[in-house]
Enzyme design. Structure first.
Site, short mmCIF file in Angstrom:
data_model
loop_
_atom_site.label_atom_id
_atom_site.label_comp_id
_atom_site.label_asym_id
_atom_site.label_seq_id
_atom_site.Cartn_x
_atom_site.Cartn_y
_atom_site.Cartn_z
N HIS A 129 -34.36 -23.54 -0.90
CA HIS A 129 -35.76 -24.00 -1.02
C HIS A 129 -35.83 -25.22 -1.95
CE1 HIS A 129 -37.64 -20.47 1.03
NE2 HIS A 129 -36.49 -19.95 0.68
N TYR B 39 -32.28 -15.19 -9.10
CA TYR B 39 -33.27 -16.26 -9.37
C TYR B 39 -33.28 -16.63 -10.85
CZ TYR B 39 -35.25 -15.42 -4.68
OH TYR B 39 -35.43 -15.27 -3.33
C1 HEM Z 1 -30.23 -11.13 -1.64
C2 HEM Z 1 -31.19 -11.84 -1.12
C3 HEM Z 1 -31.56 -13.23 -1.56
C4 HEM Z 1 -30.84 -14.12 -2.29
C5 HEM Z 1 -29.41 -13.97 -2.83
C6 HEM Z 1 -31.68 -15.29 -2.48
C7 HEM Z 1 -31.30 -16.43 -3.16
C8 HEM Z 1 -32.15 -17.45 -3.53
C9 HEM Z 1 -31.81 -18.55 -4.40
C10 HEM Z 1 -30.42 -18.77 -5.03
C11 HEM Z 1 -32.90 -19.31 -4.55
C12 HEM Z 1 -33.02 -20.59 -5.39
C13 HEM Z 1 -33.49 -20.23 -6.78
C14 HEM Z 1 -33.36 -21.42 -7.72
O1 HEM Z 1 -32.43 -22.22 -7.55
O2 HEM Z 1 -34.18 -21.51 -8.65
C15 HEM Z 1 -33.95 -18.73 -3.75
C16 HEM Z 1 -35.23 -19.22 -3.66
C17 HEM Z 1 -36.22 -18.68 -2.87
N1 HEM Z 1 -36.12 -17.55 -2.08
FE1 HEM Z 1 -34.52 -16.31 -1.96
N2 HEM Z 1 -32.88 -15.09 -1.85
C18 HEM Z 1 -32.86 -13.84 -1.28
C19 HEM Z 1 -33.88 -13.23 -0.57
C20 HEM Z 1 -35.10 -13.80 -0.31
C21 HEM Z 1 -36.18 -13.15 0.39
C22 HEM Z 1 -36.15 -11.74 0.97
C23 HEM Z 1 -37.23 -14.04 0.40
C24 HEM Z 1 -38.62 -13.89 0.98
C25 HEM Z 1 -39.27 -12.78 1.06
C26 HEM Z 1 -36.82 -15.24 -0.31
C27 HEM Z 1 -37.61 -16.34 -0.55
C28 HEM Z 1 -37.31 -17.35 -1.43
C29 HEM Z 1 -38.24 -18.41 -1.81
C30 HEM Z 1 -39.67 -18.59 -1.33
C31 HEM Z 1 -37.56 -19.22 -2.73
C32 HEM Z 1 -38.11 -20.44 -3.45
C33 HEM Z 1 -38.77 -20.00 -4.76
C34 HEM Z 1 -39.39 -21.17 -5.50
O3 HEM Z 1 -40.26 -21.84 -4.93
O4 HEM Z 1 -39.00 -21.39 -6.66
N3 HEM Z 1 -35.52 -15.05 -0.72
N4 HEM Z 1 -33.48 -17.60 -3.13
#
Ligand code: HEM
Length: 316
Positions: free
Chosen positions: A25, A305
């Protein structure tokens, strides 16, 4: 697998890290808004911002790709992260939702493997083009589906998806299960979704003239110049036999839906470029009146996160 191992693997698979950017993202922007509860959750939770008190919120809309230059004109995940703020602007509750309706995996390992399969090719190609171009990726998908048969549902759903016309005309689901806790201690499991007031609208094929590859944030800013953008926060309440520990399985659509309240996104945050590097959402940040479920993906997300946020805010 630890959070650090997962994040290292995600960074490697996505040809990163890109300093200052989120690991997934990566391109997004922060907006301001207000959430006004409907009052219908009053018997289910003791959290005031979900029952009685209008609350200031931050909202970040994002393209789910790890590549900050990824096109909005290709199918892909879009995100909507909402932070409810307390009187002193302190974080009270984060809802971190995206455009899939079920998760690709019942556990964190399957998701990290999926990121690795998608990342086999050059970083800028769309997932669809990469799948066609890179033979190793086809084998990678086959192996992934053999190890994680539960991924089929989300792949099917994803394959049928068109491209979003606007961040304001897109539904976002929280996927993981949570528990509402009432004043008398009664517990009710739920999943939430943000439903756009303007309806769900896809980009026509071919896209209208004037659509640029990274149009979504500009489109939202233009839309906000004409007035607020609304979403309804809806809670899908679990029946007694619905599992809360498996985000790869949808609950039947006939489950009771309770309208929690209305979000009005009012405009871009004046500090949105600073917040791009400093703001860290955490889907395990919940107030009194909301508990985490036994969903293993939810708890893991929290630790990933927070770690990703600390790497990013430290300049990595
Ligand atoms: C084990 C499962 C998951 C992992 C390992 C994961 C991993 C990540 C990582 C590494 C980031 C970037 C965070 C950063 O660099 O600050 C991220 C962002 C994000 N993830 Fe996931 N994610 C997972 C599941 C999900 C699920 C289930 C959803 C939705 C329901 C989701 C929605 C998002 C969103 C919307 C962002 C952006 C947040 C922001 O705007 O700061 N992710 N995720």
């Amino acid at each position: 697998m630890t959070a650090a191992q997962a994040l290292d693997r995600i960074e490697t698979a996505t040809h990163g890290p890109r300093p200052g950017y989120r690991r997934l993202h990566a391109r997004g922007s922060v907006f301001r808004g207000t959430f006004t509860p409907s009052g219908t959750l009053a018997s289910l939770t003791r959290a005031p911002h979900l029952t009685t008190t209008p609350t200031e919120v931050l909202v970040r809309f994002s393209n789910g790709s790890s590549d900050p230059g990824a096109p909005d004109t290709e199918p892909g995940v879009r995100g909507m992260a909402v932070r409810f703020l307390g009187d002193g602007q302190q974080p009270v509750h984060d809802l971190v939702a995206a455009t899939f309706r079920v998760f690709a995996s019942r556990n964190p390992e399957g998701f990290v493997e999926l990121v690795e399969v998608l990342g086999v090719a050059e970083p800028t190609a769309s997932p669809v083009r990469r799948a066609l171009r890179v033979p190793g990726q086809v084998a990678g998908f086959a192996g992934l589906l053999a190890r994680h048969p539960e991924s089929r549902a989300s792949m099917r759903e994803f394959g049928a998806r068109r491209v979003q016309a606007s961040y304001a005309t897109t539904r976002y689901d929280g996927i993981d299960a949570y528990i509402l806790v009432a004043a008398d201690g009664r517990r009710s499991a739920y999943r939430y979704r943000w439903i756009p007031d303007a309806g769900e609208v896809d980009l026509p094929k071919p896209p209208p003239a004037g659509i640029t590859p990274r149009f979504l944030l500009d489109e939202l800013r233009d839309r906000l110049a004409a007035g607020p953008v609304g979403f309804t926060l809806a809670f899908q309440m679990a029946a007694a036999d619905d599992r809360t520990d498996d985000p790869s399985r949808a609950w039947p659509e006939d489950r009771k839906i309770v309208v929690g309240g209305a979000l009005s996104v009012t405009g871009a945050h004046t500090d949105s470029s600073t917040l791009e590097s400093s703001l860290v959402f955490d889907p395990t940040l919940v107030p009194d009146g909301v508990d985490l479920s036994d969903d293993p993906v939810l708890r893991f997300r929290g630790s990933v996160y927070r770690l990703a946020g600390s790497r990013r805010t430290a300049g990595g």
